[in-house]
Design a protein around this motif. Structure first.
Motif, PDB file in Angstrom:
ATOM      1  N   GLN A   1      45.107  35.316  34.765  1.00 40.71           N
ATOM      2  CA  GLN A   1      44.562  35.251  36.343  1.00 40.71           C
ATOM      3  C   GLN A   1      44.125  36.517  36.843  1.00 40.71           C
ATOM      4  OE1 GLN A   1      47.217  32.575  38.236  1.00 40.71           O
ATOM      5  NE2 GLN A   1      46.691  30.739  37.093  1.00 40.71           N
ATOM      6  N   ASN A   2      45.255  37.476  36.897  1.00 36.88           N
ATOM      7  CA  ASN A   2      44.987  38.742  37.130  1.00 36.88           C
ATOM      8  C   ASN A   2      43.772  39.478  36.661  1.00 36.88           C
ATOM      9  OD1 ASN A   2      47.160  38.334  39.294  1.00 36.88           O
ATOM     10  ND2 ASN A   2      48.432  39.280  37.751  1.00 36.88           N
ATOM     11  N   LEU A   3      43.935  39.393  35.459  1.00 41.57           N
ATOM     12  CA  LEU A   3      42.752  39.990  34.459  1.00 41.57           C
ATOM     13  C   LEU A   3      41.504  39.686  34.918  1.00 41.57           C
ATOM     14  CD1 LEU A   3      42.208  41.731  31.879  1.00 41.57           C
ATOM     15  CD2 LEU A   3      42.150  39.802  30.635  1.00 41.57           C
ATOM     16  N   THR A   4      41.145  38.392  35.277  1.00 38.87           N
ATOM     17  CA  THR A   4      39.843  37.905  35.636  1.00 38.87           C
ATOM     18  C   THR A   4      39.857  37.647  36.885  1.00 38.87           C
ATOM     19  OG1 THR A   4      40.870  35.565  34.880  1.00 38.87           O
ATOM     20  CG2 THR A   4      39.908  36.907  33.085  1.00 38.87           C
ATOM     21  N   ALA A   5      40.498  38.050  37.811  1.00 40.05           N
ATOM     22  CA  ALA A   5      40.690  37.997  39.468  1.00 40.05           C
ATOM     23  C   ALA A   5      39.413  38.239  39.987  1.00 40.05           C
ATOM     24  CB  ALA A   5      41.582  38.543  39.786  1.00 40.05           C
ATOM     25  N   LYS A   6      38.551  39.207  39.279  1.00 36.19           N
ATOM     26  CA  LYS A   6      37.140  39.571  39.947  1.00 36.19           C
ATOM     27  C   LYS A   6      36.082  39.669  38.875  1.00 36.19           C
ATOM     28  CE  LYS A   6      38.997  42.310  43.616  1.00 36.19           C
ATOM     29  NZ  LYS A   6      39.298  43.607  44.305  1.00 36.19           N
ATOM     30  N   PRO A   7      34.875  39.322  38.975  1.00 33.80           N
ATOM     31  CA  PRO A   7      33.833  39.488  37.891  1.00 33.80           C
ATOM     32  C   PRO A   7      33.901  40.673  37.134  1.00 33.80           C
ATOM     33  CG  PRO A   7      33.003  38.509  40.007  1.00 33.80           C
ATOM     34  CD  PRO A   7      34.278  39.029  40.353  1.00 33.80           C
TER      35      PRO A   7
END
Length: 254
Positions: free
Chosen positions: A105-111
């Motif tokens: 979730q942290n890895l993909t928190a922003k585009p």
């Protein structure tokens, strides 16, 4: 994949290897001596930092860890010799404190346009056995170049900065950078964070090399962060759960 990293030569024997395409904007640093090389952190692990390092040096490389958070150990798997502070050895060797789904979730928190072939859904935090377990004051002798590990807990129990006395350079990991400094996790300690900032503020430092974001930060930022934390302590606000405090060039999340 070759376009994922940005390599900046800071001096003939020192390189910053950055991941500006991701919101974390992580920095790893390659330090070359006459006999050995030291790689401070290995980034996210979404592309092969080992290949980048091999293009820059043929020396044997030790991957030294500022702290065992997923965004600083992702590329450890590409190196045979890994060094970590004693307080976080277990985190690297099977006891990482966050579940995989939270890390993803942290890895993909922003585009983010990840490298071709990388699957965020299959991302795994590196786990392995370190070859070097060090403590405060450990000196890495690269052959004509000495770099000292300074234990600076607060952001994590085993967080370390790395200091080169001859050049008066400090690699500050997640203790000092421009952006939001985190001391709100269960494994963080805001009071230790303050003590660690005060500890390094006593050193002679001409240049600070941070773990994230802007690369060319002023050495005076160390004192500013210390003043901010000290002010929160005096106000009785240096306690987890206090929220985010904005000081302009940096924020403190506790």
């Amino acid at each position: 994949m070759s376009g994922w990293f940005t390599v900046e030569q800071l001096q003939p024997d020192t390189f910053a290897i950055s991941e500006y395409r991701h919101w974390e904007q992580t920095h790893s640093y390659l330090l070359l001596g006459a006999e050995r090389a030291l790689l401070l952190d290995t980034g996210l692990g979404v592309a092969d930092i080992g290949a980048v390092v091999r293009e820059l040096t043929g020396l044997p490389v030790t991957a030294a860890t500022t702290h065992v958070h997923w965004d600083h150990i992702g590329g450890h798997r590409h190196f045979h010799t890994i060094a970590v502070h004693q307080a976080e050895r277990d985190w690297l060797d099977g006891r990482f404190p966050l579940p995989p789904q939270v890390v993803r979730q942290n890895l993909t928190a922003k585009p983010c346009a990840f490298p071709e072939g990388f699957d965020p859904g299959g991302y795994q935090v590196f786990q392995g056995t370190p070859q070097i377990v060090f403590q405060d004051g450990h000196c890495f002798d690269l052959g004509g170049r000495m770099v000292t590990a300074i234990h600076t807990p607060g952001h994590s129990p085993g967080h370390c900065c790395f200091y080169e006395p001859e050049r008066k350079w400090l690699w500050s990991g997640d203790l000092v950078y421009e952006g939001c400094l985190d001391a709100f996790y269960p494994t963080t300690d805001p009071r230790q964070f303050l003590a660690s900032v005060q500890k390094i503020d006593h050193l002679a430092i001409d240049r600070v090399l941070p773990g994230h974001h802007r690369l060319d930060i002023p050495a005076g930022l160390i004192g500013e962060i210390g003043d901010g934390l000290s002010g929160l302590e005096r106000a009785g606000k240096l306690e987890q759960g206090g929220g985010i405090f904005d000081f302009g060039a940096f924020q403190i999340h506790i």
